[in-house]
Design a protein around this motif. Structure first.
Motif, PDB file in Angstrom:
ATOM      1  N   CYS A  38       0.789  -1.241   0.000  1.00 49.10           N
ATOM      2  CA  CYS A  38       0.000   0.000   0.000  1.00 49.10           C
ATOM      3  C   CYS A  38       0.816   1.285   0.000  1.00 49.10           C
ATOM      4  CB  CYS A  38      -0.934   0.030   1.219  1.00 49.10           C
ATOM      5  SG  CYS A  38      -2.029  -1.398   1.338  1.00 49.10           S
ATOM      6  N   LEU A  39       2.064   1.236   0.419  1.00 50.08           N
ATOM      7  CA  LEU A  39       2.838   2.458   0.586  1.00 50.08           C
ATOM      8  C   LEU A  39       4.100   2.453  -0.285  1.00 50.08           C
ATOM      9  CD1 LEU A  39       2.554   3.026   4.456  1.00 50.08           C
ATOM     10  CD2 LEU A  39       1.153   3.989   2.633  1.00 50.08           C
ATOM     11  N   ARG A  40       3.932   2.102  -1.539  1.00 52.40           N
ATOM     12  CA  ARG A  40       5.070   2.129  -2.453  1.00 52.40           C
ATOM     13  C   ARG A  40       5.446   3.580  -2.762  1.00 52.40           C
ATOM     14  NH1 ARG A  40       3.031  -2.523  -6.739  1.00 52.40           N
ATOM     15  NH2 ARG A  40       3.071  -4.275  -5.246  1.00 52.40           N
ATOM     16  N   PRO A  41       6.726   3.850  -2.981  1.00 56.26           N
ATOM     17  CA  PRO A  41       7.157   5.233  -3.258  1.00 56.26           C
ATOM     18  C   PRO A  41       6.361   5.863  -4.392  1.00 56.26           C
ATOM     19  CG  PRO A  41       9.056   3.822  -2.916  1.00 56.26           C
ATOM     20  CD  PRO A  41       7.858   2.913  -2.939  1.00 56.26           C
ATOM     21  N   GLY A  42       5.927   7.120  -4.158  1.00 59.68           N
ATOM     22  CA  GLY A  42       5.122   7.818  -5.145  1.00 59.68           C
ATOM     23  C   GLY A  42       5.928   8.871  -5.883  1.00 59.68           C
ATOM     24  N   ALA A  43       5.218   9.775  -6.530  1.00 59.87           N
ATOM     25  CA  ALA A  43       5.860  10.839  -7.304  1.00 59.87           C
ATOM     26  C   ALA A  43       6.157  12.030  -6.402  1.00 59.87           C
ATOM     27  CB  ALA A  43       4.946  11.267  -8.449  1.00 59.87           C
ATOM     28  N   PRO A  44       7.284  12.695  -6.597  1.00 56.79           N
ATOM     29  CA  PRO A  44       7.591  13.894  -5.802  1.00 56.79           C
ATOM     30  C   PRO A  44       6.714  15.067  -6.224  1.00 56.79           C
ATOM     31  CG  PRO A  44       9.247  13.559  -7.491  1.00 56.79           C
ATOM     32  CD  PRO A  44       8.351  12.361  -7.550  1.00 56.79           C
ATOM     33  N   LEU A  45       6.601  16.060  -5.344  1.00 60.81           N
ATOM     34  CA  LEU A  45       5.862  17.275  -5.669  1.00 60.81           C
ATOM     35  C   LEU A  45       6.633  18.096  -6.697  1.00 60.81           C
ATOM     36  CD1 LEU A  45       4.543  18.463  -2.174  1.00 60.81           C
ATOM     37  CD2 LEU A  45       3.608  16.737  -3.728  1.00 60.81           C
ATOM     38  N   GLN A  46       5.898  18.900  -7.450  1.00 68.66           N
ATOM     39  CA  GLN A  46       6.513  19.683  -8.511  1.00 68.66           C
ATOM     40  C   GLN A  46       6.650  21.157  -8.165  1.00 68.66           C
ATOM     41  OE1 GLN A  46       7.776  18.189 -11.332  1.00 68.66           O
ATOM     42  NE2 GLN A  46       7.225  16.317 -10.194  1.00 68.66           N
ATOM     43  N   ASN A  47       5.837  21.659  -7.262  1.00 68.14           N
ATOM     44  CA  ASN A  47       5.803  23.100  -7.013  1.00 68.14           C
ATOM     45  C   ASN A  47       6.127  23.497  -5.577  1.00 68.14           C
ATOM     46  OD1 ASN A  47       4.683  23.711  -9.757  1.00 68.14           O
ATOM     47  ND2 ASN A  47       2.958  22.520  -8.961  1.00 68.14           N
ATOM     48  N   SER A  48       5.643  22.753  -4.623  1.00 71.68           N
ATOM     49  CA  SER A  48       5.836  23.076  -3.205  1.00 71.68           C
ATOM     50  C   SER A  48       6.975  22.258  -2.616  1.00 71.68           C
ATOM     51  CB  SER A  48       4.557  22.802  -2.407  1.00 71.68           C
ATOM     52  OG  SER A  48       3.457  23.484  -2.956  1.00 71.68           O
ATOM     53  N   LEU A  73      -2.723  19.859  -3.125  1.00 72.67           N
ATOM     54  CA  LEU A  73      -2.292  21.204  -2.743  1.00 72.67           C
ATOM     55  C   LEU A  73      -1.135  21.680  -3.611  1.00 72.67           C
ATOM     56  CD1 LEU A  73      -2.442  20.857   1.154  1.00 72.67           C
ATOM     57  CD2 LEU A  73      -4.107  21.957  -0.346  1.00 72.67           C
ATOM     58  N   ASP A  74      -0.265  20.752  -3.976  1.00 78.50           N
ATOM     59  CA  ASP A  74       0.863  21.094  -4.846  1.00 78.50           C
ATOM     60  C   ASP A  74       0.363  21.577  -6.211  1.00 78.50           C
ATOM     61  OD1 ASP A  74       3.752  21.069  -5.514  1.00 78.50           O
ATOM     62  OD2 ASP A  74       3.172  19.459  -6.869  1.00 78.50           O
ATOM     63  N   GLU A  75      -0.641  20.898  -6.741  1.00 79.75           N
ATOM     64  CA  GLU A  75      -1.193  21.275  -8.037  1.00 79.75           C
ATOM     65  C   GLU A  75      -1.899  22.624  -7.991  1.00 79.75           C
ATOM     66  OE1 GLU A  75      -3.640  18.033  -9.212  1.00 79.75           O
ATOM     67  OE2 GLU A  75      -1.948  16.632  -9.471  1.00 79.75           O
TER      68      GLU A  75
END
Length: 291
Positions: A21-31, A104-106
């Motif tokens: 369930c907690l596989r590494p995801g994508a990093p934020l792009q803006n914040s 929130l990042d988007e």
């Protein structure tokens, strides 16, 4: 032996949950994503440090989102009280920090997204983790809950200097110190009157440390009444202790006070109930480490 067996089972479930369930995801792009974490199950000072950190970034003109888990309803209520009217800091409660952080990042509304906890959420790729340590990192199964106070072992995390900043909270020259700087009446906000003795009622992660902080403030402790962290029946049980000891003074934490409804405070306006407010002190060296 039974607790050790339970710790083995807990670790097995922990590893399986992360794998599925907690596989590494994508990093934020803006914040900029900041995780304030600890190996401890509670009582590390994550929330007080998050409060200080958000104020620190806001003082620099940054817009900050503070993410708390909605299970910690009392912490969320306390945080919203503290930051009420502060336009540059917004508090969000969520079951899924990863998903909300990306939403929130988007939106591009925030310079920093600060997670109160989230150290165990390995989906939060690209985050800078500020790791609050009260002891050495755990390495043995016997240190895990329910045998000990830890949620995971050091080898369960990818710790490196580029994304994890360890901050010591104990010793002679700690990076962070948590100190009670004022004790105020819950209704009138008048200061503690110097009476040398008070009972303690609290439901927080480390009630023993809270008691030590009270003693360091100069108050002698009478009876102590400890509740589970995030206790939802705190107000009713605390009311019973008040009725049993009508003449005694009580001190509770700021988080405990956030659990009490307005009717409770109004009803007990003439009782000697005080709230201990904690301040967070950061060493000059630590300021240089912060992202």
């Amino acid at each position: 032996m039974l607790r050790l067996l339970a710790a083995f089972c807990y670790r097995a479930v922990y590893k399986l949950h992360h794998a599925l369930c907690l596989r590494p995801g994508a990093p934020l792009q803006n914040s900029k994503l900041i995780v304030v974490g600890s190996y401890r199950t509670g009582g590390a000072g994550k929330t007080p440090f998050c409060i200080w950190l958000c104020k620190h970034y806001a003082a620099q003109g940054k817009r900050v989102a503070l993410l708390a888990h909605d299970y910690a309803f009392d912490e969320t209520a306390m945080l919203r009280q503290i930051f009420s009217g502060t336009e540059s800091i917004q508090v969000f409660a969520t079951k899924n920090r990863y998903r909300l952080a990306h939403e929130l990042d988007e939106s591009r509304k925030f310079d920093y997204i600060v997670c109160d906890d989230g150290f165990e959420d390995s989906r939060l790729t690209g985050a800078v983790t500020l790791l609050l340590n009260w002891e050495s990192a755990p390495t043995r199964i016997s240190e895990l809950w329910p045998c000990g106070k830890m949620r995971s072992l050091a080898k369960d995390h990818r710790i490196n200097s580029s994304n994890t900043i360890p901050l010591m909270c104990h010793g002679e020259n700690p990076d962070i110190r948590f100190v009670i700087d004022k004790v105020l009446h819950i209704a009138t906000k008048t200061e503690w009157d110097g009476v040398s003795k008070a009972n303690i009622a609290c439901g927080i992660g480390d009630p023993e440390r809270f008691c030590k902080d009270i003693q360091n403030f100069g108050i002698h402790i009478g009876q102590t009444y400890f509740f589970n962290d995030h206790c939802k029946t705190f107000s009713t049980e605390f009311e019973q202790h008040l009725q049993d000891q009508l003449q005694d003074s009580f001190i509770i934490s700021e988080k405990d006070a956030a659990r009490l409804p307005a009717e409770f405070i109004q009803k007990n306006v003439n009782r000697q109930i005080f709230v201990a407010f904690q301040t967070t002190k950061i060493s000059p060296e630590t300021l240089q480490k912060l992202p």
